[in-house]
Design an enzyme around this catalytic site. Sequence first.
Site, PDB file in Angstrom:
ATOM      1  N   GLN A 219      49.180  39.465  48.973  1.00  0.00           N
ATOM      2  CA  GLN A 219      47.893  39.396  48.287  1.00  0.00           C
ATOM      3  C   GLN A 219      47.015  38.307  48.897  1.00  0.00           C
ATOM      4  O   GLN A 219      45.843  38.203  48.562  1.00  0.00           O
ATOM      5  CB  GLN A 219      48.085  39.101  46.791  1.00  0.00           C
ATOM      6  CG  GLN A 219      48.784  40.235  46.047  1.00  0.00           C
ATOM      7  CD  GLN A 219      48.980  39.952  44.568  1.00  0.00           C
ATOM      8  OE1 GLN A 219      50.054  40.175  44.044  1.00  0.00           O
ATOM      9  NE2 GLN A 219      47.957  39.488  43.859  1.00  0.00           N
ATOM     10  N   ARG A 367      48.925  39.892  36.221  1.00  0.00           N
ATOM     11  CA  ARG A 367      47.652  40.428  35.768  1.00  0.00           C
ATOM     12  C   ARG A 367      46.982  39.505  34.756  1.00  0.00           C
ATOM     13  O   ARG A 367      46.486  39.945  33.713  1.00  0.00           O
ATOM     14  CB  ARG A 367      47.850  41.810  35.169  1.00  0.00           C
ATOM     15  CG  ARG A 367      46.639  42.670  35.420  1.00  0.00           C
ATOM     16  CD  ARG A 367      46.848  44.112  35.142  1.00  0.00           C
ATOM     17  NE  ARG A 367      45.593  44.785  35.467  1.00  0.00           N
ATOM     18  CZ  ARG A 367      45.477  46.033  35.797  1.00  0.00           C
ATOM     19  NH1 ARG A 367      46.521  46.796  35.880  1.00  0.00           N
ATOM     20  NH2 ARG A 367      44.308  46.565  36.057  1.00  0.00           N
ATOM     21  N   CYS A 368      47.029  38.237  35.065  1.00  0.00           N
ATOM     22  CA  CYS A 368      46.362  37.290  34.191  1.00  0.00           C
ATOM     23  C   CYS A 368      46.161  36.039  34.986  1.00  0.00           C
ATOM     24  O   CYS A 368      47.023  35.625  35.731  1.00  0.00           O
ATOM     25  CB  CYS A 368      47.198  37.012  32.961  1.00  0.00           C
ATOM     26  SG  CYS A 368      47.862  35.366  32.832  1.00  0.00           S
ATOM     27  N   GLU A 737      41.795  41.584  34.685  1.00  0.00           N
ATOM     28  CA  GLU A 737      42.867  40.986  33.900  1.00  0.00           C
ATOM     29  C   GLU A 737      42.510  40.817  32.425  1.00  0.00           C
ATOM     30  O   GLU A 737      43.407  40.688  31.586  1.00  0.00           O
ATOM     31  CB  GLU A 737      43.248  39.637  34.515  1.00  0.00           C
ATOM     32  CG  GLU A 737      43.695  39.825  35.959  1.00  0.00           C
ATOM     33  CD  GLU A 737      43.913  38.524  36.681  1.00  0.00           C
ATOM     34  OE1 GLU A 737      44.859  38.452  37.464  1.00  0.00           O
ATOM     35  OE2 GLU A 737      43.143  37.579  36.473  1.00  0.00           O
TER      36      GLU A 737
END
Lengths: 783, 289
Positions: A219, A367-368, A737
Amino acid sequence: MVATPRHTMGDRMPRKEDGRFIRGKGRYVDDIRLPGMLHSAILRSPFAHAKINNVDASAALELEGVHAVITGADLAAQGLAWMPTLAGDTQAVLATDKVRFQGQEVAFVVADDHYIAQDALELIEVDYEPLDPIVDSRRALDEDAPVIRDDKEGQADNLIFFWDAGDREATERAFQEAEVTVRQEMFYPRSHPAPMETCGCVADYDISTGEMTVYMTSQAPHAHRTLFAIVSGLPEHQIRIISPDIGGGFGNKVPIYPGYVCAAVASLILGRPVKWMETRAENLMSTSFARDYRMTGEIAATRDGRILGVRSKILADHGAFNAHAQPGEQYPTGFFPIFTSCYDVPAAYAEATGVYSNKAPGGIAYRCSFRVTEAIYLMERMMDVLADELEMDPAELRRKNFVKKEQMPYVSVMGWEYDGGDYHAALDEALRIAGYEQLLEEQRRAREEGRIMGIGVSTFTEIVGAGPGKKCHIAGIEMFDSAELRLHPTGKAILKLGVKSQGQGHETTFAQIVAGELGIPAENVEVREGDTDNTPFGLGTYASRSTPVCGAATAIVARKVREKAKKIAAHMLEAAEGDLEWTGERFQVKGSPDRGVNMEEISFAAYTNVPEGEEAGLEGVTYYDPPEMTYPFGAYICVVEIDKGTGQIEVKRFIAVDDCGVRINPMVVEGQIHGGLASGIGIALMEVMDFDEEGNHLNSSFMDYLTLTSMEAPKYELGETVTPSTHHPLGARGVAESPTVGSPAAVVNAVVDALSPYGVRHVDMPLSPNRIWSLLRENGVGA
Amino acid sequence: MQVPARFEYEVATSVEGAISLLQRYGSETRLLAGGHSLIPMMKLRLASPEVLVDIHRLDKDLRYIRDDGGTLRIGALARHKDVLESELVKEHYTLLTDAETMIADPLVRNMGTVGGALANGDPAEDLPAAFVALGAEVVARGPDGERTIAVEDLYTGPYETVLEPVDIITELRCSRQPAGSAYFKVERRAGDYASAAIGVALNLADGKIEDVRIGMCGVGSTTLRARETEELLRGQRPGAELYGRAGERAAEESNPLEDARGTAPYKRDLVRVLVGRALEKAVERAEVV
Ligand SMILES: Cc1cc2nc3c(=O)[nH]c(=O)nc-3n(C[C@H](O)[C@H](O)[C@H](O)COP(=O)(O)OP(=O)(O)OC[C@H]3O[C@@H](n4cnc5c(N)ncnc54)[C@H](O)[C@@H]3O)c2cc1C
């Protein structure tokens, strides 16, 4: 069929990348096959905690087709047995002294193919001496707890850190003086990002040039190249990291894992490309988990529902090595201090204790953005606990405590400066879509009929888009991001970014930004990412930072290019620059709309007819350091019904109103929200990493690690409000998110609301049918 | 990639051919049908057969669903999908349709076979419980010819059957056509194996339950038949009170173990609840006929 190029900023443009994904033409790491490439497999620990007396790889080495077996001892000889983590700790690449979690890397086999590599694993003999494991973080600091990190000098217990923030005394006073105080313990269990594509790489060391190319599920390719250089000692300019298509990241592909290092070492030793690709079980067992926070929340309030103070206490389980994803050592709990959220809270205090356990290292921000999910879950659960105590409508209680839009830009008591927000408007919109009054009526009827129905509200602010560089860094590198834009003679553009999409749709949305700034169709902008040789240095995609940081860089670089275009346009039109105006599509002479040139014409001139004193070409590069983070927010409502007989929960409705400021591509935004809601509802209902007392991992396949499917997902009802960010050049914020942050609490609140007539005030996630059934029966509900 | 251990691979071109391959290679040989139970186990190396005999080419002989003068005959290679889409099944053996909507997912249903689902012996497999409720039998062929075995007699333990290594299931046969039937399953999520599931098939006479059979799934070390419950129901007038008692009796007859899908008391209570619901539904369907 080629559609006419026509899309720009703000359009619901179908994703440019989808053509290749839908046709199965995506190119992922596992699709890469280089000449002479070898395969690998990792021997992993069957124990959660054990001393290693000996590793004997001789039989494996004799198996035909095996090229190398690398052990911890081999790496230690090169000084590579340990590597640094993102949180400044160390992590074993291959175990030397002890194994510290089940699934830990012990040896690395390189062979002609996967099958041989896997067979060879069975021939490696490891002499383990099992030790008492720490599985429950509440035991980690016991007097008699075994010390997990005895490799670290001066480490006499399992404590990683103690941290606190906020005004302890002021908060204490608020609690002493308050008419009402509430308190609730809760556990945000361990979960896993579980991307469809597991982690892996192909490392290709060229002995003739000394160049190391690594195709990698990353990523953050640039940051990873720098870390690779630091760890391996190879010169940075001779390392090239290429992240091809990535099948989901969700934070899982931010850290560096031992497999990457081993593949690189193997390629260095053998002079051949080496592929390492995890199995599903390996991904679930060994790569970074998320959450695992035991929390206590407290609120002090007036009888009529004004919050006076909020307090929280955390026990954080970071596993065997502290591989916490955090934007700098000052954030051992990430952005947890955002926990006062969208409420005007006069006093707040948080403290956290981080401990080691015999579980996989982490945690990352699934996802946060850096522990915001945990913070918002705590706050939103506490709001409902308070509403219950006050016998007040949960929506009303929230409304009463929202920061008002007139207070923007608001600085929270924890020190965050919000970039605009209208929380009342978002909640009103959600209540309107839900038909809140009818819903309450429906619930009254359902209760009369003996049905168990619940309504859950969750309102929140997110905090995304790290930097600013002065506040946030990864291994010292400030968290700016970058964009490089070039227009070619025929007016077609290539945009190169420092971030890296894993499904977020960058190839579409970033092209739309350029389109909006330059008046060319988005179809004519090609977006390139993920190759460190061919993109400007950037920090990567996670924590919803691409649009806030790199999206801003893109807008600014396009404006820079437009400035130069203006000079060329003036030359072409034989007018003074000051006499030109930009219409959104072209430059024209003020007052003479018939005299103008568009970007395509200007591009051609940039290579054929430049004004004197100007360089040829039409391009620019921008490194953007945001002045602050962005604060997307939302209001969610969940409606559930519970089967009294079986404990099964049906999510009947889910209403999500999100405000991420200006939407570059509303369809992409909605897609991200759908995905995020599926993650969040999944976490609330079923996603969990469980361990038995010995530390055995119980969820190492998708039959056991349950994620939400379309069958359990309700038909999402989305809404929006648009409050532009006060500092982002496009007024945009991150969004992907928010739904994962806001939805778990909405689901749990709905379920607790459903069960509240029976005296239930809290239930921990996951809300498995068995857990709900137990609660029902314990509280005398039969069927 | 999860990869199996080394194995040999043969493709059978006839049922006899399959049997002789099984004979030739001995006890470490396994038939491969849809592969949706066997291959995952091989990838995890929980199963490591030396030889696989692939029977997918036998579709022309063994893939069918037909009515033979009131007897339902399902070929061993009929796919879950075929059962799900069969009008014959839907009309007369509705519990199979109920069950199929909840077995795995469309991908697995496209590949997985009825024969495989029965031979596998997983106590949480749905079809065996449904077939127990129907009173169906499997037709097994071996070197010495053909024999039939009642589905309820097929299992001796988890993943253990009375089949010999040289046997191949060729057909499922059901001569009883119930007036009403239903299958209820609790799963943690779509595609999951049952936490508990119940199949009921019954006939009514003069408004009374005349003949009823109940199969239970996921609540014992094998597929179970709730014989005492059936006894309790026989000759009784259907109604909520009766269903309640039947559920309680069936719960006693079940013998669940705790696992990730739930505790033993939970699963036992599911049996109680689901037996009640399945009976109610089956009676409702029988009354419509
Ligand atoms: C993700 C997933 C979810 C699933 N969910 C469910 C579920 O919810 N409920 C459920 O009931 N099942 C479920 N299953 C199992 C699925 O139904 C399988 O397809 C089925 O159990 C086996 O059929 P098969 O044809 O694939 O058998 P195979 O895997 O090919 O074989 C299974 C076993 O049976 C033997 N065998 C196969 N055919 C014969 C034959 N004709 N004669 C003798 N022996 C034979 C094989 O040798 C092997 O030992 C699931 C499977 C998967 C992968």
